[in-house]
Design an enzyme around this catalytic site. Structure first.
Site, mmCIF file in Angstrom:
data_model
loop_
_atom_site.group_PDB
_atom_site.id
_atom_site.type_symbol
_atom_site.label_atom_id
_atom_site.label_comp_id
_atom_site.label_asym_id
_atom_site.label_seq_id
_atom_site.Cartn_x
_atom_site.Cartn_y
_atom_site.Cartn_z
ATOM 1 N N ASP A 170 -1.439 3.794 1.923
ATOM 2 C CA ASP A 170 -1.580 4.006 0.484
ATOM 3 C C ASP A 170 -1.615 2.669 -0.257
ATOM 4 O OD1 ASP A 170 -1.215 5.364 -2.231
ATOM 5 O OD2 ASP A 170 -0.964 7.063 -0.880
ATOM 6 N N SER B 104 -3.268 14.379 -3.887
ATOM 7 C CA SER B 104 -2.437 13.280 -3.390
ATOM 8 C C SER B 104 -0.958 13.625 -3.454
ATOM 9 C CB SER B 104 -2.666 12.004 -4.209
ATOM 10 O OG SER B 104 -3.761 11.273 -3.733
ATOM 11 N N HIS C 200 0.907 4.764 -7.028
ATOM 12 C CA HIS C 200 0.525 5.964 -6.282
ATOM 13 C C HIS C 200 1.292 6.093 -4.973
ATOM 14 C CE1 HIS C 200 -2.170 8.386 -3.650
ATOM 15 N NE2 HIS C 200 -2.490 9.008 -4.761
#
Length: 546
Positions: free
Chosen positions: A174, A394, A209
Site C-alpha cells: 500500500d 479498499s 490510505h
C-alpha cells in the site's frame, strides 16, 4: 547441489521450442507519453517440465529464475547497448520469473522476438481504491460501535473461539504506514519501501490510505475525535471509543509500493509481494506471510498481468484483492480467478454504489466477481493521524483479509481455494438468491467462516498453533520450544488430558520440547475467555503435572 539443480533446469530449457512472445495491447496508451524511454515488464518462459507443485515453491522459483533469466538479460543488455550506447537498467524477479527493464520504445517488438520471452507489457500504473464517497446510508456511528466488526460477527470469534489472528503473518502492499499511533505496537514487525529506486525502510504514509487499511486488519482499541473523509477532507463527526481491527493478534509486514499520489507502478508492487513471500531472502526458511491485502489495482482488465499474479500465488500466498470503485466491471488483478475479490457493502448490507461488479472471463470460463463482500462504507480506522470514516473497496478488502487471517489461525492448513470455498459457503446471501455479479456469494460472516475453518479441530488447536508461531518478542518470558506436527500433538494432548493420562501427557510435552510452565502461562493469557470443558481439563492436567 543447487548448481546441479540449475544445470539440470538449463538442459530442460534448451529443449523447449521457441515462439514469439505476446506484446500487450496496453502499450498504445503508454507509447504516446513524451520520453522515448519506457519501462516494460518481461515475463520469462518457464518450461512445462518445471511447472507444478513442489515441497518448497519459493526455492523452486529461485532456481527457475536462476536457470531461465541470464540468457535473456544478456540479450537485453546487448540490444539496449546497440540502441543507446548505454548500460541497461533492469530488475530481476524470481517470484514471477520476470524482468523489469527501462528500454526504448522501438525495442518492444524486438524484445518479443527473444526466444526466452513469454510476453511483454508496459509497467502498468495502479492506484488505491479508497475514499470513494460520499456514500449515503442511514447508519449512525455509536461511540462504542464499529459496525463492520458487528456485522461480520467478529467479536463472537474473539469471545467464543478465542481466535484473534495470533501466530499468523499478514502482509500489506500500500501507500505507507504511520507506526506512531499505538495500534501497531507489538504487531508491526517490519516494513520496506520499494518506491525510491532502492529498497529502504522508510514507509512514511503521506496519503493515509495504507494506515487506514492496516488499522482495519490489526487495530485494537481506539479513542478520539472522529472525522468523515467522504468529501475528500476531514469533517468532524463526533467521537469514537471502540475496537477497529478484525485480527488484532496477527503480525504485520508492510510493503510501501505507492507514491504520495496514491499510485504505484506494477514493478514496485511485484517487488513488495516478492519480499512478503520470502521475508529473510533465504528460500529454505519458509518464512513468508500467509495472506496479502491488495487494496489497489487497475480500472481495466490487463490479461497479460494474470501470469505474474498467478505465479505470486503459486508461492503459497493468498491474495485478497479489492474489486474496484468504478461501479462498473472490475479491473485487474481482481478479475483474475487466482485472487479472492472483495466487493463493498454498507451497514445495512446493501451493495455500495461504487463497488465494481463482474463477471470476468478467462480460460473459456466465466467467473463471478466479486467472490464475496465486506463492509466498505464509513469504515472507521486511522487515516494519517486521525480516526476517520472512509468509503471504498479498499476498506472492504482489509475487513475480508482480517477474517482470512482468523481462518488461518483456526486452520493453518487452509490454502487459497479452501479459504475461498469457506467464505462463499458461509456468507450471508444478498440481493437475488444465490451468487451474482453484484455481491458475489454475499457478505462475509466471520464467525461462521472460522467455525467452518476449524472443522474437526477445536479452538485449542488454533491456540497451540499460535503458541508455536509466536514471534521472538512475544515469547521473551517463555522457554525455547520446538513442535513437530502441531495437529497431531494437539490431538494427542486432548485425548491424554480427557483420559487423565498424565504420564503420557508429560512424555508428549517432553518429546515436543514444550515446557509445562510456558504452556500454562500462554493458555491462561491467550485463552482466558475460553470456558470450554476441554480447555479447563487441559489446564488442570498441566497444573497436576507440576
Amino acid at each position: 547441489m543447487r548448481n546441479l539443480v540449475i544445470l539440470t533446469l538449463c538442459l530442460v530449457i534448451a529443449a523447449t521450442v521457441s515462439a514469439k512472445g505476446i506484446v500487450s495491447a496496453q502499450f498504445p496508451e503508454y507509447l504516446g507519453q513524451g520520453s522515448d524511454a519506457i519501462g516494460v515488464m518481461i515475463l520469462v518462459k518457464t518450461p512445462d517440465a518445471l511447472k507444478g507443485p513442489t515441497e518448497n515453491p519459493v526455492l523452486n522459483k529461485h532456481n527457475i529464475a536462476s536457470a531461465t533469466q541470464p540468457k535473456l538479460i544478456e540479450s537485453l543488455k546487448a540490444m539496449y547497448a546497440e540502441e543507446t550506447g548505454k548500460e541497461l537498467v533492469y530488475t530481476s524477479y524470481w517470484v514471477a520469473n520476470a524482468v523489469f527493464a527501462l528500454v526504448t520504445k522501438n525495442m518492444i517488438d524486438k524484445i518479443a522476438e527473444i526466444p526466452e520471452v513469454e510476453s511483454v507489457m508496459p509497467n502498468i500504473v495502479m492506484h488505491s481504491f479508497g475514499n470513494a464517497g460520499p456514500e449515503v446510508d442511514d447508519y449512525t456511528v455509536r461511540a462504542e460501535d464499529t459496525y463492520n466488526l458487528a456485522r461480520m460477527n467478529v467479536q463472537k470469534v474473539w469471545n467464543e473461539l478465542s481466535i484473534n489472528g495470533s501466530g499468523v503473518k499478514v502482509g500489506v502492499v500500500d501507500s505507507g504506514l504511520n507506526t506512531n499511533l499505538g495500534f501497531t505496537d507489538g504487531k508491526f514487525v517490519e516494513g520496506k519501501c520499494f518506491k525510491s529506486g532502492e529498497v529502504t525502510t522508510n514507509i512514511t504514509d503521506v496519503v493515509g490510505h495504507g494506515t487506514h487499511v492496516c488499522g482495519t486488519i490489526i487495530g485494537g482499541s481506539a479513542k478520539g475525535t472522529l472525522y468523515d473523509m467522504s468529501w475528500g477532507f476531514p469533517m468532524p463527526d463526533g467521537s469514537f471509543d471502540g475496537r477497529i481491527g478484525v485480527a488484532p493478534g496477527a503480525k504485520l509486514y508492510f510493503a510501501k509500493v505507492m507514491g504520495d499520489d496514491g499510485k504505484g507502478d506494477f514493478n514496485d508492487i511485484l517487488a513488495g509481494m516478492q519480499w512478503l513471500c520470502d521475508l529473510d531472502g533465504n528460500p529454505n526458511t519458509k518464512d513468508g506471510v500467509r495472506v496479502i491485502n491488495v487494496s489497489l489495482g487497475a480500472e481495466e482488465s490487463v490479461p497479460e498481468m494474470r501470469q505474474y499474479i498467478k505465479q505470486v500465488t503459486d508461492a503459497g500466498v493468498i491474495l485478497v484483492v479489492a474489486n474496484g470503485n468504478s461501479g462498473k466491471k472490475c479491473g485487474s488483478p481482481a478479475d483474475f480467478p487466482e485472487t479472492i475479490a472483495i466487493g463493498a457493502t454498507d451497514a445495512n448490507d446493501k451493495k455500495a454504489s461504487f463497488s465494481s461488479i463482474g463477471p470476468s472471463e478467462f480460460d473459456g470460463q466465466t467467473h463471478i466477481r466479486p467472490d464475496v463482500c465486506a463492509p466498505g462504507v464509513k469504515v472507521i480506522s486511522y487515516f494519517k493521524d486521525k480516526l476517520a470514516k472512509l468509503d471504498g473497496t479498499s476498506m472492504a478488502c482489509p475487513n475480508a483479509c482480517g477474517v482470512v487471517t482468523l481462518m488461518l489461525q483456526a486452520n493453518p492448513s487452509l490454502d487459497r481455494e479452501g479459504v475461498r470455498s469457506i467464505l462463499k459457503s458461509t456468507a450471508l446471501d444478498l440481493d437475488v438468491s444465490g451468487p451474482d455479479n453484484n455481491t458475489g456469494w454475499g457478505r462475509i460472516d466471520a464467525y461462521k467462516a472460522v467455525k467452518a475453518a476449524l472443522g474437526k479441530q477445536s479452538p485449542l488447536t488454533a491456540q497451540l498453533y499460535a503458541l508455536k508461531n509466536l514471534d521472538k518478542d512475544c515469547r521473551q518470558s517463555m522457554e525455547r520450544y520446538h513442535m513437530g506436527e502441531i495437529e497431531d500433538t494437539v490431538y494427542l494432548a486432548n485425548v491424554l488430558s480427557r483420559e487423565n493420562n498424565l504420564r503420557q501427557l508429560a512424555d508428549l510435552l517432553v518429546s515436543q520440547r514444550i515446557s509445562v510452565d510456558s504452556l500454562i502461562s500462554y493458555l491462561q493469557e491467550s485463552a482466558k475467555d475460553d470456558k470450554s470443558v476441554e480447555m479447563q481439563q487441559l489446564v488442570r492436567s498441566l497444573k497436576e503435572l507440576k
